[in-house]
Structures are given as C-alpha cells and as structure tokens.
Design a protein around this motif. Structure first.
Motif, PDB file in Angstrom:
ATOM      1  N   LEU A   1       0.833  -1.196   0.000  1.00 41.13           N
ATOM      2  CA  LEU A   1       0.000   0.000   0.000  1.00 41.13           C
ATOM      3  C   LEU A   1       0.867   1.245   0.000  1.00 41.13           C
ATOM      4  CD1 LEU A   1      -2.698  -1.024   2.589  1.00 41.13           C
ATOM      5  CD2 LEU A   1      -2.813  -1.169   0.121  1.00 41.13           C
TER       6      LEU A   1
ATOM      7  N   ARG B   1       2.192   2.002  -3.254  1.00 39.12           N
ATOM      8  CA  ARG B   1       1.203   2.461  -4.214  1.00 39.12           C
ATOM      9  C   ARG B   1       0.782   3.900  -3.955  1.00 39.12           C
ATOM     10  NH1 ARG B   1      -3.803  -1.122  -3.784  1.00 39.12           N
ATOM     11  NH2 ARG B   1      -4.534   0.446  -2.330  1.00 39.12           N
TER      12      ARG B   1
ATOM     13  N   LEU C   1     -12.454  -6.807   3.395  1.00 33.32           N
ATOM     14  CA  LEU C   1     -11.925  -5.445   3.455  1.00 33.32           C
ATOM     15  C   LEU C   1     -10.458  -5.427   3.063  1.00 33.32           C
ATOM     16  CD1 LEU C   1     -12.243  -2.477   4.159  1.00 33.32           C
ATOM     17  CD2 LEU C   1     -11.703  -3.029   6.521  1.00 33.32           C
ATOM     18  N   MET C   2      -9.684  -6.346   3.622  1.00 35.19           N
ATOM     19  CA  MET C   2      -8.259  -6.375   3.324  1.00 35.19           C
ATOM     20  C   MET C   2      -8.022  -6.629   1.837  1.00 35.19           C
ATOM     21  SD  MET C   2      -6.997  -8.319   6.774  1.00 35.19           S
ATOM     22  CE  MET C   2      -5.390  -8.793   6.243  1.00 35.19           C
TER      23      MET C   2
ATOM     24  N   MET D   1      -6.686  -1.197   5.967  1.00 33.65           N
ATOM     25  CA  MET D   1      -6.093  -2.535   5.933  1.00 33.65           C
ATOM     26  C   MET D   1      -5.905  -3.057   7.343  1.00 33.65           C
ATOM     27  SD  MET D   1      -4.650  -5.114   4.377  1.00 33.65           S
ATOM     28  CE  MET D   1      -4.099  -4.810   2.723  1.00 33.65           C
TER      29      MET D   1
ATOM     30  N   VAL E   1     -18.194   1.126  11.619  1.00 37.35           N
ATOM     31  CA  VAL E   1     -17.195   0.429  10.806  1.00 37.35           C
ATOM     32  C   VAL E   1     -17.860  -0.324   9.662  1.00 37.35           C
ATOM     33  CG1 VAL E   1     -15.573  -1.505  10.851  1.00 37.35           C
ATOM     34  CG2 VAL E   1     -15.443   0.247  12.589  1.00 37.35           C
TER      35      VAL E   1
ATOM     36  N   GLY F   1     -13.683  -8.783   7.527  1.00 38.04           N
ATOM     37  CA  GLY F   1     -12.306  -8.308   7.636  1.00 38.04           C
ATOM     38  C   GLY F   1     -11.475  -8.742   6.442  1.00 38.04           C
ATOM     39  N   VAL F   2     -11.618 -10.000   6.060  1.00 35.61           N
ATOM     40  CA  VAL F   2     -10.842 -10.503   4.927  1.00 35.61           C
ATOM     41  C   VAL F   2     -11.226  -9.764   3.653  1.00 35.61           C
ATOM     42  CG1 VAL F   2     -10.464 -12.504   3.453  1.00 35.61           C
ATOM     43  CG2 VAL F   2     -10.442 -12.773   5.909  1.00 35.61           C
TER      44      VAL F   2
ATOM     45  N   VAL G   1     -18.568   1.896   6.799  1.00 37.61           N
ATOM     46  CA  VAL G   1     -17.357   2.235   6.056  1.00 37.61           C
ATOM     47  C   VAL G   1     -16.935   1.073   5.165  1.00 37.61           C
ATOM     48  CG1 VAL G   1     -14.933   2.854   6.236  1.00 37.61           C
ATOM     49  CG2 VAL G   1     -16.571   3.786   7.859  1.00 37.61           C
ATOM     50  N   ILE G   2     -16.965  -0.137   5.727  1.00 43.22           N
ATOM     51  CA  ILE G   2     -16.527  -1.296   4.953  1.00 43.22           C
ATOM     52  C   ILE G   2     -17.397  -1.459   3.709  1.00 43.22           C
ATOM     53  CG2 ILE G   2     -16.284  -3.798   4.967  1.00 43.22           C
ATOM     54  CD1 ILE G   2     -15.548  -3.724   7.809  1.00 43.22           C
TER      55      ILE G   2
ATOM     56  N   LEU H   1     -10.170  -6.935  12.640  1.00 37.62           N
ATOM     57  CA  LEU H   1     -11.422  -7.694  12.642  1.00 37.62           C
ATOM     58  C   LEU H   1     -11.136  -9.189  12.527  1.00 37.62           C
ATOM     59  CD1 LEU H   1     -13.859  -5.705  10.344  1.00 37.62           C
ATOM     60  CD2 LEU H   1     -14.096  -6.138  12.777  1.00 37.62           C
ATOM     61  N   VAL H   2     -10.235  -9.517  11.609  1.00 36.37           N
ATOM     62  CA  VAL H   2      -9.926 -10.929  11.396  1.00 36.37           C
ATOM     63  C   VAL H   2      -9.290 -11.534  12.639  1.00 36.37           C
ATOM     64  CG1 VAL H   2      -8.526 -12.550  10.086  1.00 36.37           C
ATOM     65  CG2 VAL H   2      -9.699 -10.716   8.908  1.00 36.37           C
TER      66      VAL H   2
ATOM     67  N   MET I   1      -4.478   6.585   3.842  1.00 38.37           N
ATOM     68  CA  MET I   1      -5.621   6.099   4.608  1.00 38.37           C
ATOM     69  C   MET I   1      -5.859   4.620   4.361  1.00 38.37           C
ATOM     70  SD  MET I   1      -6.760   8.372   6.501  1.00 38.37           S
ATOM     71  CE  MET I   1      -8.404   7.926   6.980  1.00 38.37           C
TER      72      MET I   1
ATOM     73  N   TYR J   1     -12.893  10.143   6.191  1.00 38.02           N
ATOM     74  CA  TYR J   1     -13.300   8.847   6.741  1.00 38.02           C
ATOM     75  C   TYR J   1     -13.810   8.998   8.159  1.00 38.02           C
ATOM     76  CZ  TYR J   1     -10.712   6.704   2.845  1.00 38.02           C
ATOM     77  OH  TYR J   1     -10.242   6.328   1.617  1.00 38.02           O
TER      78      TYR J   1
ATOM     79  N   PRO K   1      -8.830  -1.154  -4.794  1.00 37.76           N
ATOM     80  CA  PRO K   1      -9.084  -0.011  -3.923  1.00 37.76           C
ATOM     81  C   PRO K   1     -10.221   0.874  -4.393  1.00 37.76           C
ATOM     82  CG  PRO K   1      -7.015   0.255  -5.100  1.00 37.76           C
ATOM     83  CD  PRO K   1      -7.475  -1.121  -5.371  1.00 37.76           C
TER      84      PRO K   1
ATOM     85  N   VAL L   1      -8.965  -3.475  -0.195  1.00 38.47           N
ATOM     86  CA  VAL L   1      -7.998  -2.385  -0.059  1.00 38.47           C
ATOM     87  C   VAL L   1      -6.736  -2.687  -0.853  1.00 38.47           C
ATOM     88  CG1 VAL L   1      -6.489  -1.201   1.565  1.00 38.47           C
ATOM     89  CG2 VAL L   1      -8.860  -1.607   2.160  1.00 38.47           C
ATOM     90  N   ARG L   2      -6.350  -3.945  -0.836  1.00 33.65           N
ATOM     91  CA  ARG L   2      -5.096  -4.310  -1.505  1.00 33.65           C
ATOM     92  C   ARG L   2      -5.241  -4.397  -3.007  1.00 33.65           C
ATOM     93  NH1 ARG L   2      -1.075  -5.082  -3.633  1.00 33.65           N
ATOM     94  NH2 ARG L   2       0.495  -6.694  -3.369  1.00 33.65           N
TER      95      ARG L   2
ATOM     96  N   VAL M   1     -16.473   1.217   1.178  1.00 34.26           N
ATOM     97  CA  VAL M   1     -15.149   0.979   0.606  1.00 34.26           C
ATOM     98  C   VAL M   1     -15.202  -0.173  -0.384  1.00 34.26           C
ATOM     99  CG1 VAL M   1     -12.834   0.126   1.106  1.00 34.26           C
ATOM    100  CG2 VAL M   1     -13.835   1.894   2.526  1.00 34.26           C
TER     101      VAL M   1
ATOM    102  N   LEU N   1      -7.474  -2.102   9.935  1.00 34.21           N
ATOM    103  CA  LEU N   1      -8.796  -2.313  10.517  1.00 34.21           C
ATOM    104  C   LEU N   1      -9.305  -3.698  10.152  1.00 34.21           C
ATOM    105  CD1 LEU N   1     -11.351  -1.249  11.893  1.00 34.21           C
ATOM    106  CD2 LEU N   1     -12.072  -0.357   9.704  1.00 34.21           C
ATOM    107  N   GLY N   2      -9.184  -4.041   8.863  1.00 32.98           N
ATOM    108  CA  GLY N   2      -9.592  -5.371   8.428  1.00 32.98           C
ATOM    109  C   GLY N   2      -8.824  -6.443   9.168  1.00 32.98           C
ATOM    110  N   LEU N   3      -7.525  -6.222   9.318  1.00 33.04           N
ATOM    111  CA  LEU N   3      -6.700  -7.198  10.033  1.00 33.04           C
ATOM    112  C   LEU N   3      -7.192  -7.385  11.463  1.00 33.04           C
ATOM    113  CD1 LEU N   3      -4.154  -8.989  10.073  1.00 33.04           C
ATOM    114  CD2 LEU N   3      -2.893  -6.992  10.877  1.00 33.04           C
TER     115      LEU N   3
END
Lengths: 411, 299, 613
Positions: free
Chosen positions: B94, B97, C309-310, B109, C257, C306-307, C260-261, B115-116, B104, C64, C317, C313-314, C264, B111-113
């Motif tokens: 990220l 990039r 979202l990750m 990212m 959250v 969560g997965v 937002v997710i 949660l997991v 942001m 955000y 985006p 984002v990766r 996004v 945040l997602g982590l």
C-alpha cells in the motif's frame, strides 16, 4: 444488483427446502427456542444452561415424548444473545420466524429478557422467563410467564439473611452497593437499598458500573474509604471476580460481603477468587442443596455433575424449571399451536413437591394474570469451603452449615 | 463521600493507582507511536496485536507453568516476526502504491486485520475471560496509608525500562537512527542510502514486540479475552495525541497522564465518566495542539 | 455514452427499480420463511441507506468518519422520545431526528474538519464514543426518561402506519426501499452538482481546492449535514424495525465500521458503490452467522468482513463498482446495439458535445483592468519556522501588468513567499496588501476570491477527475450550472492548449500537460495576479518555447505575474524585473539583465544555470 433471474432461482430452491420442512412437521416435533448467552462475558452461564436443558430434553424424549401430542419429541434451538439486549431481540426473532419455534425459554440477563420477551409477545409465542427483574411480569403481557422469584423476593431474602445474622452478632450500621448498570443491577440495587434502609442501615454509596468494564479500581478505592460494614455486589462473573480481587488487594474489610446473585454463584467464581470467596453470602432462587430434602433433585444434579463435571447453577436450575412447566403444559394440549400452549401454561396448577416443575420448590406453582408465580420464594447461600451452603431461611437452611461471620477476609 | 483530608487521601490513592496502570497504557502507546512516527500510518490493529500477545503469554503460562514475566523471552521474537511480516505483506504494497503522506488505505487494511484477528481469537478461544494467578496477582505494598499494587508497579517499571531502552536504541544505534531519519523525511533518507521499506519492517516488528512486554505486564492482574484490544486501542489513541506524535517520552508521559486522569475522575464520579472526560481531553488536544504536549510542529 | 445508450440505461434503471419494488411481495408469496428472507432484505436496504449516506462525506470527500453511528443513534432516540413522550408520529420524528443530527454534525464539524486524515477519523471516533458512553450513563435528561444502558422499548402496537410499525416484514421492506431510493437520488444529485465536484476535488487535494477560491470547510460542512440527516432517518427506521434501542448498540463503533466497509468495498465516491457493498456484505454476514453461528464460530461473519476489506484495499481499492459498472456499460452497449443498430464510428470518438473551441491563441476574455489597480505589496515580511528563518524582512511589489521574477537557490524562501501571499502560511511580522487592502491572515480561498491565483511547485491535479472536471472545480464559483462551468473550463483549456485531453483522467497526463492543466485551473478563477511556481520545471528544451509563449499570452490578458523560476532563458525573456532571495532575505532587485550579470548573484548561483549562458 439483484436481477429477476437470480431471485427466481434462489426462491425456487428455498421453496423446495420449505416444503421438506413441512413434511418434517408431520412427526410432531415440538420446537423450543432457548435464549442464552452462549458467548461473551457471560458464556459460562450459557454453557451450563445448555447442558442442563439437554439433560432435561433427553429425559422427556427417551420416556416417549409428549404423549398428548402423539409422542412428539422436543427439539431445542439455541439462540446466542451474547449477553446483549439487541442480539437477544434479533435472535428471538430469528428463532420465531426462521426456526418456527412453538415456545421460548430465556434469557438469563433481565436486560436482554425484557426486550426479547416483548418480541415474543408481539409474535404471540409463549415465553417462559428466567430473569428476576420485576418489570418483566408487570407489563400486562399475556404470553410471558415467570415461575420463580423476582427481584423483590431475592433482595428480601438476601437482606433478611444478613440482618438476621447481624442481629445476634453486633449489628451492621453502614453499607455500600456496587451494581452492574443494566436492567438487573439497577432494579435489584433499588430493592436492596430499600430493605437495608428499613433495617436501619445507612447506605453510603450506590455505584453502577458497566459489567464488562476492564477496571474498577476507583470504585473500590472509594468504597474502601467509606469503611462500610456491609458490601453488596450485584455482578455477573467477570466483574464479580474483579471486585472481589480488588477488595482483597486493597484490604477492604467489610463485616459482611453479600451478593445479589448471578456471578457470585458460579463455580468459576469460587475457582477464580480462591480464598477470597469464602464467606460470601448470595441470594439465590435455586441451589443443589435443595436435593437434601428432595432426593429426585439431587439425582438430577448428580447426573449433571457426572456428565459435565460441574453442578447445576441457580440460573440453569431455573431454566430447567421453565422447561418442565412447558412440558407440563404441552401434556395438556393436543394441538401444536402456540396460542393453545400459552393457554395451557396459564392454567398451570401444581402442588406436588415431586413434580419435575417443582425443581425450584414453591407452595403452589401457578400464574397470576401478569404471568408471575405468586408463591415463588428465594433463599440465601453462603460460600463455605468452596461450596454453596444454604443458610436462609431456616426452613431450608442446612443444619450442618454454620454461618460464617464476619467475612473471613476481614479477619 | 468523605470530606477534607480524607478526600485528599482518596484522590491521592486514586492518582497513584492510575499512575500504575498508566505504565501499561504508555507501553501500548509506544508501539502505536513508533509506527506512526516512522510511517505516518495509524495501525488500527495495535490493540488486537496486544490481545494476540496476551494470549501467547497466557497459553505459555497455562501450559508450561512459566511465569508471565518470563514469557517475553519467547513471545518477543515471535511477535517481532509477526509484525515484520504484517508490514512486509500487508502494508508495504500500500505504501508503495500511495503517494500521499498519510495513506488512509493502511488504516483500512489494519482495521480489516484487527477484525480478522479478534474474531478468529473469539472463534478459537471463546469469549470467556481468562486469568492467571501468580504471586503478584493480589499482592500489594503499603506506603503509609496508601496501597501500591505490586503487579501494576512492575508494569510501570517495564514501561520505564522499555522507554529507556527504546530511546537508547533510537539515538545510539545505526538502525535506530535510520528509523528516526525515515520518520523525519522519507525522501532524504532514501537519498542517504537507507532502504525505507526495510526500516518500516523493523519499526512494525519492534512495535509489535513491545506489545509482548505490555502483555506480560498485564497478565497477572487483567483478563485475557478477544475483545481486550479495542479497549486499550482507544486509550492508546488518546495517549498518543496527548503526548505528541513521534515522541517516545510523550507516549510514556501521556500514558501516565491518562491513567491519573482516569483514577482521579473515577473517585469523583462513576468510572464511566472518566471515559467521557478522557475523550473530551482528546478532542480538545486535537483541536488546540494536535502536535501534543511534546510533539514537534511540522511545516 | 451516446444518446441511445443513455436511453437504454435509463430504461433499465427504471425497470429494475420497479421490479425490485415488488421483491418483498415475491418473497412473501414464494417462500415459507418469508419473514426471515424479507428481514435480510430489509437489512440490506437499511445498510445500503447508511452506507450511501456515509459516502456523501466519507467517500466523495474522503473524510473517513468512523463515528457515523452517532447520527444513527440521534435519529433513533429523537424520534423514539418524541413518540413515547408526546405521541408524535415517528414519520415526523424522523425529520426532527434528521435535523437534530445535522445540528450535531454542525457542532462537531468545526473542530473535526480542521484535522486531516487519520486525525479526523480518530476525532470522529472520540465524539461517537463520548456520545455513547454519556448515553449509557444518563437515565434522565431534563426529566425525560432516556434509560441509559437499559434502553428504550417501543410498545408494539401491531400494524399501524402512523405509528410506523408493521407486523409484516414485507411492509418494512417497502418503506426501506422508498427511503433508499430517496437517499440514492440525493446522493446522485449531490455528485452531479457543483457540491459533488468540490467534494471529489477535496478528496483528492484539499489544499489545492482552497487555492481555487473554494471555502472547503463550508463545503465539507454541507456534505456532513446532508449525510447526518440521511443517516438519522435510517436511525429512526432502525428504531421502528427493532422496537428497542440502546446507546451501546445504536451508537456502536461496530455499526460505524460496517458502514465504512460497505462503502469501501462497493466503491468510495460512487453513487451505487455503497449499495453494492451492502448487497454483498449483508447477506454474506447473515448467512455466515446462520450457518456457522450459534454457540461456536461466533463472529465468523466478521472474519469474512475483515478478509474482504483487506482484499479490497489491496487489490481493488476503487471497489467493485468499477467492475460492475464496466460490465453494466457493456450490457447497455450491447442492448443499444441490438435496439438501435451498432454505433457509428465517429460517435464514439468525441465524447464531449461538439462546441466551437477557440484557437489556442485566442483570448481568455478576462477584460484586463487598465492602470491604477491591483498592486501586490509586501512590506518587511518575516516568517519563522520554529528556530529556522523562512523569510526575513522581505519587501517586494508587483505593479499592475508587471511580470516579476523571483529567483534564488533552494531554501531561499521563494515558495514561502508564495505561501504567505496566498494564505497558506502566516507571517510573524510585516504586512501584505493587495489592491490596497491587507490580506495577511486571510484564508487561501478568500485570497483567491480577491484575485490572486497560484500554481504549485509540485503539481497537484485532482487525480480522480478528468482534465475538464479539474478546471470546472475552479470555474464553478463563478458559474451557476455545470454546463456553464464546463464551457468556461473548455475555454481555459483551449487557451493553454489542452483541448485534446479534456476528458482524460488527470492522472494520465504527462508532466508538461499537468503544468498546463494547473495553469488552466488557476486561470479559470479569473485572477488579476498569478503566482507561478516553477512552471518550467521538468520540461525538456523542446517544450520551453511553447510554455514561454503561454506565459506571454497570459500576460497579454492583463494578468500580473510573479514567477519563481530557475531557467535563465525564461527569466530574461519573460520578466520585467527580478527579485533575488538568499537565505530568506532580498539581496538584489532590478531589471532582468542587470541582476543576472551581477557578480554576487552569479557567485551564489555557482554551478547553477545562471553561471552559464
């Protein structure tokens, strides 16, 4: 975006499964929903509630099911409330609309049970309640029933025990009440305050805290400075442990440490608090010691211990009673209709002390027009050598359980 | 409520107790600070990494009987590796990039982590509160009429030593200086031959390893459970802003300050009010002095 | 998109909207546990509403917020309290809740919007948490029962439209659907309006937007008000759906959250992105929870969130809206081809409506104001940064119609002067006046409105907008409609010679083109004084003459210029006068040829371009 094709496909598939479910009903499966905190800080309570009910269901099904419903078997559907009110509401709704339960038992925490039972009332599904807050049966609802005691009775038993013991041992003059801040904590603290003040005890502090709070040091520091004779805590498990440990750490020395119920009655509390648990007096609605006078109660508890390693707790015992009330009502209906089941429950009238629904004993198990059992009673136990011993009222007190006074940690 | 002198006593005791727990708060803020100071990213997963560290220490203690204070010997390297990999695999792509100063996407990212991680722990370990009992657990020292919880005291000591060690590392070692250089100006550091990506990996790794120290300090007197991260994370944000971004002493002092505020406010009102007061302080600081008490104003 | 395709798109959209309106009825008739499926549908609609509302400030402008659940809670509580205490219908309470939330938004916007990036997010979390904790603590507010953590129960009254309660889940679905349509319409209208352009630009580069005369704080505030209002409306719906509200749940970080997710994942900054996010994530969550939930595997659906979202984002985006929109566009093109025959070749080439663009050499029509106006006067200006000196005691003047060059080695304070003049920095002493009035201390957008525009040393285009849209942002303050803004933008772009790139995304331009875009943007604000920061930087020798010519043409429009430049050829050929700075102080001033042959100047520039002719 959903397009027509996908909707038709999925609805066809679902219609298929719905149809097969209709077929299953031909075997008169009685579906009972159970609301419990299966996860979250109160998970231990839920686990024991679940194992107790499983035992009860096994018994009924193995004995041939519900005879008046052509030997119909009972199936339990557990909804995880996570100890949160809104989860309870959504789970109740799910059990009703998705699992199509015919009756519900729940929800342990009164803060969860209060709104969740309102859902049951809305859908007209009978709800047998465990949860002591008075308000639950003071709403003019027709589908909510509570076979056991409410907060007033429990508080009365607790304070009665404390004052009774104090009378011949020098009396108590001041007190503090530390209560978790949801429906139960607020309600029971109120009642306890009333009873204590009536007995001439000055209440110097009533503090409510969030039951999942990670740190309660300030509260204990404050309470300690007041040097109260009586400390009453109304906690679930985690907070009970936290408070007790902090009291030990800060060398708080009350004459009596009393608990409104809930967390302090759990086996995990005794395990976690160790020597600090000794001498804590708790209000309770049910205790395994009742098995001394009713061997059949002892037998059921022993079976539970054999299976799970832990005895039945107060709350699980009440769940058991709710279940038996339901079974009794089912035997008096011949149609699997929630409305008829409700009517049968309302007509409950049990006096035989050996009836399974008398797992929580009372004089005459019936319900007033609000759904409350007017003859329900409460008791008090004390933790002695790691075990809960009945000490109040005299009628059920164990003779060989001499009350400890004062709270040993203050020695 | 008692009046006069007794009240002062109460307040001092409250402040003392707060100061002690503030030590652990400061540790967590240190971790957050290291990452933000170097990379200008907010690691939303800092709290859950603390939770992971606590579970590691908990299981070591429960299974092998090892004293919690010794578990960092094993957990620190593991946590460093975890942090290094998180940075390498999740965050680096990220940063490469994004050209913005404070991307942001890293916040999302992490945040997602979180949660997991949190919910995996919930699934694996259930939501029960787990505790350990060791010698330090309920032990206290008496100083006059005041009570000092021994376990919390060790936590405070741990923070002080960590800050000192970290300070020495950042000022005396090459790697440390490289980290600070990258934090000040990424471009210039690159021109000087520093591979900023490797630096980031190290910073993240160290930041996660610090959680191991905090976890070991917490274990004797605190619950371990999957949601423990969120509570501390919010407090850590407040501390980092209060103490000043990019300032290690700031994070330490901020931690102590937050602990004291909590302790004292809790004496006067309910414990929950302390949260509101803290957040109010937080917002005020953000508004008037976003650089924090000890932070450096950037151009 | 050609007209036929537009017609097809509209037709499809209307058809889909009507079909979906009947979905609840369809579910009800076809499925045995229709209540359960309609419930899921309702949650999809609800979350789509929340996410779309959030997107207006969070996605369009990249602010955000992680505290939007606060608005949900405010909406839920206001309407519920009005209903329980005064018997006000929740339909009206919904509007009251929206206004209350907007008010709350206005109050927090002042502190919050001064913060950037992660700080802003943290501040929103702080405010939401404060509200939540306070709500849990408070039993009574001015005597009204709020009931703290125990929450408020709304007595069920069966099916009563005025009480906003229904026994059928399908009815709730209809209501939610209508509310969602309204929300989407508002989101779409915002995006297409001037507000939408501003927000998108702010999301890319807020400081650059300020230099174009736009009061970004006010724009963000307006977006927040709209967003808060709509979120609160959703909050009232939530209260009436569940009939039970607590601060713990209604104002939870969890809910914020999730909004937002979904946005996004679906696509920030798009109109339908959040809806897509909700359509995918809500059923996924629900089915995961149902399949694996219960006693074990609690929270499994959050792992999935969560997965996702990750991954998004990766790897994606921009969200999945891009893919869906692409597929959708192909579908529309295919249908249009079927219905109307294939597109004719030239239809596709020119996307913009054909208008007669002026020649690259024609005028901007800025009506130069002759004589007597607009000098820029700096008097003894000093700016310190902590211990370092930026500029010290610098005085300089730009007369109307003049072109002044500003030279000096790196770090001599040239850009600092620019920042001081345009309001990005505040001086510690000295004065700055423009057209006779002092401007020191004014915010950048005010200064631009007074007639000063600038370019940036490192170009700052709005990378998610097209070239034309970039300039439209600058033109909007002076235009009433988007069409007028576009015309103005095209004119400026023609002036700088970028007509051939008008609909290219700004990200895809070369350095030279970006410089010209920046000029076009600045010119669209109709400045009387233009500050150019190294516009020639990074240009190769061949591009220089064209750029120099452009600068001359700008001058010919009557705009005064203050130019920072290193290239000697440019300096001498374009400027009337040069000012040289060194270490923050002015050391030389005079005619171009004098200054560049001054030995001191050459000395300081040793090794630089000035030494060699």
């Amino acid at each position: 975006m959903l397009n027509r094709r996908s909707v038709l496909l999925s609805s066809a598939a679902l219609a298929g499964t719905a149809f097969t479910r209709q077929l299953a009903h031909a075997n008169q499966e009685i579906r009972v929903g159970v609301l419990s905190p299966m996860t979250g800080p109160a998970a231990r309570f839920g686990a024991i509630q679940q194992s107790t009910l499983n035992l009860a269901v096994e018994d009924v099904n193995n004995a041939g099911g519900i005879k008046s419903l052509r030997g119909g078997t009972i199936k339990l559907f557990f909804g995880d409330t996570r100890g949160e009110a809104d989860m309870g509401v959504t789970e109740t709704e799910r059990l009703i609309t998705r699992e199509k339960v015919h009756a519900l038992i729940g929800a342990f925490q009164s803060g969860v049970g209060l709104p969740s039972s309102a859902v049951a009332e809305r859908y007209q599904i009978p709800w047998l309640n465990f949860g002591t807050v008075n308000k639950i049966t003071e709403r003019g609802f027709k589908y909510i029933f509570r076979p056991h005691a409410n907060d007033t009775l429990k508080a009365g038993a607790l304070i009665g025990a404390v004052i009774g013991l104090a009378a011949s041992r020098g009396g108590v003059k001041t007190g503090v009440i530390l209560s978790e801040n949801t429906e139960w904590g607020k309600s029971v603290a109120d009642k306890q305050k009333g009873f204590l003040e009536k007995a001439g005890v000055e209440i110097k502090l009533v503090e409510h805290y969030p039951y999942a709070a990670p740190d309660l040091t300030s509260m204990i520091v404050k309470a300690r400075a007041l040097r109260p004779d009586v400390v009453v805590a109304n906690s679930y498990l985690g907070d009970a442990l936290l408070i007790t440990r902090l009291m030990g750490e800060y060398k708080m020395k009350p004459t009596v440490y009393a608990a409104g119920g809930g967390g302090h009655l759990q086996p995990d509390f005794v395990k976690g608090a160790g020597p600090l648990a000794e001498g804590v007096i708790c209000a309770t609605i049910w205790d395994a010691a009742l098995g001394r006078s009713q061997p059949w109660i002892k037998e059921i508890n022993d079976r539970h211990v054999a299976k799970t390693g832990v005895p039945i707790t107060e709350d699980a015992g009440c769940y058991y009673q709710c279940f038996q009330v339901l079974v009794d009502a089912l035997e008096r209906t011949n149609e699997l209709d929630p409305k008829k089941i409700r009517d049968a429950i309302a007509a409950t009238d049990i006096k035989d002390p050996k009836h399974k629904a008398m797992f929580v004993p009372c004089e005459r198990l019936h319900f007033d027009e609000n759904g409350q059992n007017p003859t329900a009673t409460a008791m008090a136990v004390q933790i002695q050598q790691g075990k809960l011993r009945l000490i109040y009222p005299q009628t059920v007190a164990e003779p060989d359980a001499k009350p400890l006074w004062p709270y040993p940690q203050s020695a | 409520m008692p009046g006069g002198g007794a009240m002062t006593e109460l307040v001092i005791q409250g402040a003392l107790s707060g100061l002690l727990i503030g030590g652990v708060y400061g540790l967590i803020a240190l971790g957050l600070n290291l990452v933000f100071g170097t990379m200008r990213v907010v690691n939303f997963a800092q709290g859950t990494l603390l939770m992971v560290a606590m579970f590691m220490s908990y299981w070591l203690t429960a299974k092998t009987g090892l004293h919690p204070y010794l578990t960092p010997l094993l957990t620190l390297p593991a946590l460093f590796g975890l942090g290094y990999l998180i940075q390498l695999w999740l965050v680096s792509p990220l940063l490469a990039r994004e050209k913005a100063r404070e991307p942001m996407s890293v916040l999302l990212m992490t945040l997602g982590l979180s949660l997991v991680l949190e919910n995996s722990a919930l699934m694996a370990f259930s939501a029960d509160y787990k505790t350990v009992q060791v010698g330090q657990t309920n032990a206290v020292w008496f100083i006059g009429d005041y009570i000092i919880s021994i376990a919390r005291f060790w936590g405070l000591l741990a923070m002080a030593s960590t800050v000192a060690l970290l300070w020495a590392f950042l000022t005396r070692t090459d790697l440390g200086r490289a980290i600070r250089a990258v934090g000040q100006d990424r471009q210039v550091a690159r021109l000087l031959g520093i591979d900023d990506r490797v630096i980031y990996n190290f910073a993240f790794g160290i930041s996660t390893a610090i959680m191991g120290i905090a976890a070991a300090a917490l274990l004797p007197f605190y619950y371990t459970h999957p949601a423990v991260g969120t509570t501390f994370l919010l407090k850590a944000f407040v501390i980092v802003v209060l103490g000043g971004l990019g300032s290690m002493p700031g994070a330490a002092l901020g931690g102590l300050a937050v602990g004291v505020i909590e302790g004292v406010v809790g004496i006067f009102t309910e414990a929950a009010m302390a949260q509101i007061v803290l957040f109010a302080v937080f917002v005020t600081m953000l508004f008037f002095r976003p650089a924090g008490l000890l932070g450096v104003e950037r151009k | 998109m050609r007209d036929e395709e537009r017609r097809v798109a509209l037709g499809l959209a209307v058809a889909a909207a009507i079909a979906l309106a009947f979905l609840p009825a369809l579910i009800r008739t076809l499925l045995a546990d229709h209540a359960y499926w309609n419930q899921i549908y309702v949650w999809v609609l609800f979350f789509a509403m929340c996410a779309t509302a959030w997107n207006i400030i969070g996605g369009y402008a990249r602010q955000y917020s992680f505290g939007h659940a606060a608005f949900l809670g405010i909406g839920a509580y206001v309407s519920t309290l009005l209903y329980l205490n005064l018997g006000v219908s929740p339909w009206i309470g919904m509007l009251a809740g929206g206004i209350a939330a907007a008010l709350a938004g206005a109050i927090i916007s002042y502190p919050c919007f001064r913060l950037r990036g992660a700080f802003f997010s943290l501040a929103t979390i702080a405010f939401a948490e404060m509200l939540r904790v306070w709500g849990e603590l408070t039993d009574r507010l001015f005597g009204i029962l709020v009931n703290g953590a125990r929450g408020l129960v709304i007595p069920p009254v069966g099916s009563d439209f005025w009480a906003f309660q229904f026994t059928e889940k399908a009815s709730y679905a209809y209501v939610a659907y209508t509310l969602l349509l309204i929300t989407l319409t508002i989101a779409w209208a915002v995006k297409r309006s001037r507000l939408g352009y501003y927000l998108a630009a702010i999301g890319d580069d807020e400081e650059a937007v300020q230099s174009l005369g736009v009061d970004t704080a006010r724009i963000k505030l307006i977006a927040l008000l709209i967003s808060a209002f709509l979120t609160a409306v959703a909050g009232t719906f939530y209260a009436q759906l569940v009939l039970f509200i607590t601060p713990t749940r209604a104002i939870s970080l969890d809910l914020s959250v999730q909004m937002v997710i979904m946005a996004v994942m679906g696509g920030l900054g798009t109109v339908f992105g959040p809806l897509l996010g909700a359509i995918i994530l809500v059923p996924v969550g629900e089915l995961t929870r149902a399949a694996l939930g219960g006693s074990t595997l609690q929270g499994a659906h959050l792992i999935v969130y969560g997965v996702i979202l990750m991954l998004v984002v990766r790897f994606a985006p921009k969200g999945i809206e891009a893919f869906v929109a692409g597929a959708f566009r192909r579908l529309i093109a295919a249908i249009a081809d079927r219905l109307y025959g294939p597109a004719k070749a030239q239809d596709d080439v020119v996307n913009a409506p054909i208008i007669q663009l002026p020649e690259a050499s024609s005028s901007l029509g800025l009506q130069a104001v002759a004589g007597g106006a607009v000098p820029l006067v700096l008097a003894d200006v000093t700016k310190r940064f902590g211990g370092a000196v930026g500029v010290k005691g610098v005085s300089l003047t730009v007369q109307p119609g003049e072109v002044v060059g500003l030279i000096g080695p790196n770090g001599s304070g040239k850009t600092t002067i620019f920042n001081l003049v345009t309001g990005y920095l505040e001086s510690q002493s000295g004065s700055i006046a423009f057209a006779g009035r002092p401007i020191a201390g004014l915010p950048p957008h005010r200064i631009n409105r007074l007639g000063i525009a600038r370019t940036f040393q490192i170009v700052r285009p709005f990378t998610s907008l097209t070239v034309a849209e970039n300039v439209m942002v600058a033109a909007f303050p002076r235009c009433t409609t988007a069409a007028a803004a576009r015309t103005e933008a095209l004119r400026c772009l023609a002036f700088v010679g970028l007509s051939h790139r008008v609909d290219t995304i700004a990200d895809g331009l070369s350095t030279g083109e970006r410089k010209r875009l920046e000029l076009a943007r600045a010119l669209a604000t109709r400045p009387r004084l233009l500050l150019m920061d190294e516009v020639m930087g990074g240009l190769d020798q061949r591009s220089l003459p064209a750029m120099i010519d452009l600068v001359q043409r700008i001058r010919a429009e009557g705009i005064s210029l203050l130019i920072i430049e290193h290239k000697l050829k440019v300096i001498t050929s374009v400027t009337d006068r040069i000012v040289m700075l060194h270490l923050g102080e002015k050391i030389r001033e005079g005619a171009a040829c004098e200054v560049v042959s001054d030995p001191l100047v050459i000395d300081i520039y040793v090794g630089g371009a000035a030494a060699v002719r």
